[in-house]
Enzyme design. Structure first.
Site, PDB file in Angstrom:
ATOM      1  N   ARG A  53       0.804  -1.235   0.000  1.00 30.51           N
ATOM      2  CA  ARG A  53       0.000   0.000   0.000  1.00 30.51           C
ATOM      3  C   ARG A  53       0.832   1.278   0.000  1.00 30.51           C
ATOM      4  O   ARG A  53       0.580   2.192  -0.782  1.00 30.51           O
ATOM      5  CB  ARG A  53      -0.898   0.068   1.244  1.00 30.51           C
ATOM      6  CG  ARG A  53      -2.228  -0.607   1.106  1.00 30.51           C
ATOM      7  CD  ARG A  53      -2.618  -1.193   2.440  1.00 30.51           C
ATOM      8  NE  ARG A  53      -1.649  -2.206   2.779  1.00 30.51           N
ATOM      9  CZ  ARG A  53      -1.751  -3.471   2.360  1.00 30.51           C
ATOM     10  NH1 ARG A  53      -2.794  -3.847   1.701  1.00 30.51           N
ATOM     11  NH2 ARG A  53      -0.811  -4.351   2.632  1.00 30.51           N
ATOM     12  N   THR A  54       1.782   1.358   0.918  1.00 23.88           N
ATOM     13  CA  THR A  54       2.451   2.652   1.103  1.00 23.88           C
ATOM     14  C   THR A  54       3.269   3.016  -0.130  1.00 23.88           C
ATOM     15  O   THR A  54       3.170   4.128  -0.647  1.00 23.88           O
ATOM     16  CB  THR A  54       3.329   2.620   2.374  1.00 23.88           C
ATOM     17  OG1 THR A  54       2.549   2.073   3.430  1.00 23.88           O
ATOM     18  CG2 THR A  54       3.794   4.014   2.748  1.00 23.88           C
ATOM     19  N   LYS A  82      25.712  -3.102  -0.087  1.00 29.07           N
ATOM     20  CA  LYS A  82      27.186  -3.032  -0.058  1.00 29.07           C
ATOM     21  C   LYS A  82      27.668  -2.285   1.178  1.00 29.07           C
ATOM     22  O   LYS A  82      28.848  -2.010   1.310  1.00 29.07           O
ATOM     23  CB  LYS A  82      27.688  -2.306  -1.310  1.00 29.07           C
ATOM     24  CG  LYS A  82      27.288  -2.943  -2.617  1.00 29.07           C
ATOM     25  CD  LYS A  82      27.785  -2.066  -3.766  1.00 29.07           C
ATOM     26  CE  LYS A  82      26.971  -2.271  -5.014  1.00 29.07           C
ATOM     27  NZ  LYS A  82      27.108  -1.129  -5.941  1.00 29.07           N
ATOM     28  N   ARG A 103      10.977   3.987   3.609  1.00 34.02           N
ATOM     29  CA  ARG A 103      10.628   3.003   4.655  1.00 34.02           C
ATOM     30  C   ARG A 103      11.896   2.236   5.005  1.00 34.02           C
ATOM     31  O   ARG A 103      12.654   1.835   4.118  1.00 34.02           O
ATOM     32  CB  ARG A 103       9.555   2.034   4.174  1.00 34.02           C
ATOM     33  CG  ARG A 103       9.350   0.881   5.155  1.00 34.02           C
ATOM     34  CD  ARG A 103       8.153   0.049   4.835  1.00 34.02           C
ATOM     35  NE  ARG A 103       6.914   0.776   5.108  1.00 34.02           N
ATOM     36  CZ  ARG A 103       5.711   0.230   5.029  1.00 34.02           C
ATOM     37  NH1 ARG A 103       5.573  -1.038   4.669  1.00 34.02           N
ATOM     38  NH2 ARG A 103       4.640   0.944   5.282  1.00 34.02           N
ATOM     39  N   HIS A 131       4.511   5.818  11.625  1.00 33.49           N
ATOM     40  CA  HIS A 131       4.098   5.672  10.229  1.00 33.49           C
ATOM     41  C   HIS A 131       3.119   6.813   9.936  1.00 33.49           C
ATOM     42  O   HIS A 131       1.908   6.607   9.834  1.00 33.49           O
ATOM     43  CB  HIS A 131       3.436   4.300  10.061  1.00 33.49           C
ATOM     44  CG  HIS A 131       3.172   3.866   8.648  1.00 33.49           C
ATOM     45  ND1 HIS A 131       3.360   4.687   7.557  1.00 33.49           N
ATOM     46  CD2 HIS A 131       2.717   2.676   8.164  1.00 33.49           C
ATOM     47  CE1 HIS A 131       3.023   4.023   6.457  1.00 33.49           C
ATOM     48  NE2 HIS A 131       2.644   2.813   6.797  1.00 33.49           N
TER      49      HIS A 131
HETATM   50  N1   CP Z   1      -0.424  -0.058   5.832  1.00 31.86           N
HETATM   51  C1   CP Z   1       0.786  -0.287   5.292  1.00 31.86           C
HETATM   52  O1   CP Z   1       1.796   0.360   5.664  1.00 31.86           O
HETATM   53  O2   CP Z   1       0.791  -1.246   4.329  1.00 31.86           O
HETATM   54  P1   CP Z   1       2.074  -1.723   3.519  1.00 31.86           P
HETATM   55  O3   CP Z   1       3.011  -2.360   4.504  1.00 31.86           O
HETATM   56  O4   CP Z   1       1.570  -2.665   2.478  1.00 31.86           O
HETATM   57  O5   CP Z   1       2.716  -0.488   2.929  1.00 31.86           O
END
Ligand code: CP
Length: 309
Positions: A53-54, A82, A103, A131
């Site tokens: 999703r993100t 590396k 991320r 998040h």
């Molecule tokens: N909700 C969320 O962060 O989903 P993903 O891990 O798929 O990005």
């Protein structure tokens, strides 16, 4: 002009959150007005942890704004494999992109990237810490479903210890008036003390901690289910023992209010039975879509502030 990064939701004031939600609503109503807003701009998505999703919603957001995307998917395919540091990666990617969404499995990695990048950095999840863009999706979903963000009783259920979406959501909602939290988790997966101290106790927000979802489900306006975060456990045995602590079923929902809003940041594993998906109270796929619109609004805001639009 300021290069501003977003590491957690408190980086945004309440008026800014309102403006982002208003922009998202405007994008929903008039998508064509935004189709060229980020023409010739580039978003780099640096994902050193799995995501559906993100990452895809950030990328869809940039494409729908008329911009382009550069992507790293997984540490193994970048020079992180590396031994390149997050700081050097951020300095390097700043030479190619106008904005970065990152991320990373390590708490604090997004902050390191932000301090070293010369372009805005958005934290797309750092370990078990926070998040913020999931929270933006959550806030818009609550505002659209309930018509308000204050005076709601929010139940958070599942892995409240490692669930970074929960930590960010508590931080964000704690700034609204009349909130009440019901924290439902196994003893081992309770909300960390630092989150309770920083947000709930400091702001005098009432909260109840319990292990029993069925006992409290009827009191809730929002039920935010979460996955037990296998990747953060040190011990597989503990994960297997705790993973199915809470499974929301149509039977359990019979005790809930008719206007309950059931949310989940997804991915779901077993926490919500698929039979719940047809219930009009299931809002988790609306949440997914709202996330794209809020990420569009955030990209626009940060690029405008940086003088790039
Ligand atoms: N909700 C969320 O962060 O989903 P993903 O891990 O798929 O990005």
């Amino acid at each position: 002009m300021t290069k501003r990064s977003i590491i957690d939701v408190p980086d945004l004031s309440l008026p800014e959150l309102d403006r982002l939600m208003d922009t998202a609503e405007d994008i929903i109503a008039r998508p064509d007005d935004y189709a060229d807003a980020c023409r010739r701009k580039k978003l780099a998505t640096l994902f050193f942890e799995p995501s559906t999703r993100t990452r895809l919603s950030f990328e869809a957001a940039m494409y729908e704004l008329g911009g382009n995307v550069l992507s790293v998917t997984g540490a193994a395919t970048s020079s992180a494999a590396k031994g390149e540091s997050v700081a050097d990666t951020a300095k390097t990617v700043s030479c190619y992109a106008d904005i970065i969404a990152m991320r990373h499995p390590k708490e604090g990695a997004a902050l390191v990237a932000a301090r070293n990048a010369s372009v805005p950095v958005i934290n797309a999840g750092d370990g078990g810490h926070c998040h913020p863009t999931q929270t933006l999706a959550d806030l818009l979903t609550i505002r659209r479903e309930k018509g308000r963000l204050d005076r709601v009783t929010v139940g958070l259920c599942g892995d409240l210890k490692f669930g970074r979406t929960v930590h960010s959501l508590i931080g964000a909602l704690s700034r609204y008036a009349g909130l009440r939290f019901v924290l439902v988790s196994p003893e081992e997966l309770k909300v960390p003390s630092y989150v309770k101290n920083e947000h709930l106790k400091k702001n005098g927000i009432p909260y109840l901690q319990t292990t029993d979802l069925e006992e409290v489900i009827g009191d809730l306006d929002i039920l935010y289910m979460t996955r037990v975060q296998r990747e953060r456990f040190f011990n597989e045995e503990d994960y297997l023992r705790l993973r199915d602590s809470y499974i929301l079923t149509p039977e359990k929902l019979k005790k809930a209010r008719k206007d309950l809003c059931v949310m989940h940041p997804l991915p779901r594993v077993n926490e919500i039975s698929v039979a719940v998906d047809d219930d009009p109270r299931a809002c988790y796929f609306k949440q997914v879509l709202n996330g794209k619109y809020m990420r569009m609004a955030l990209i626009l805001m940060l690029l405008r502030e940086a003088g790039k639009l």
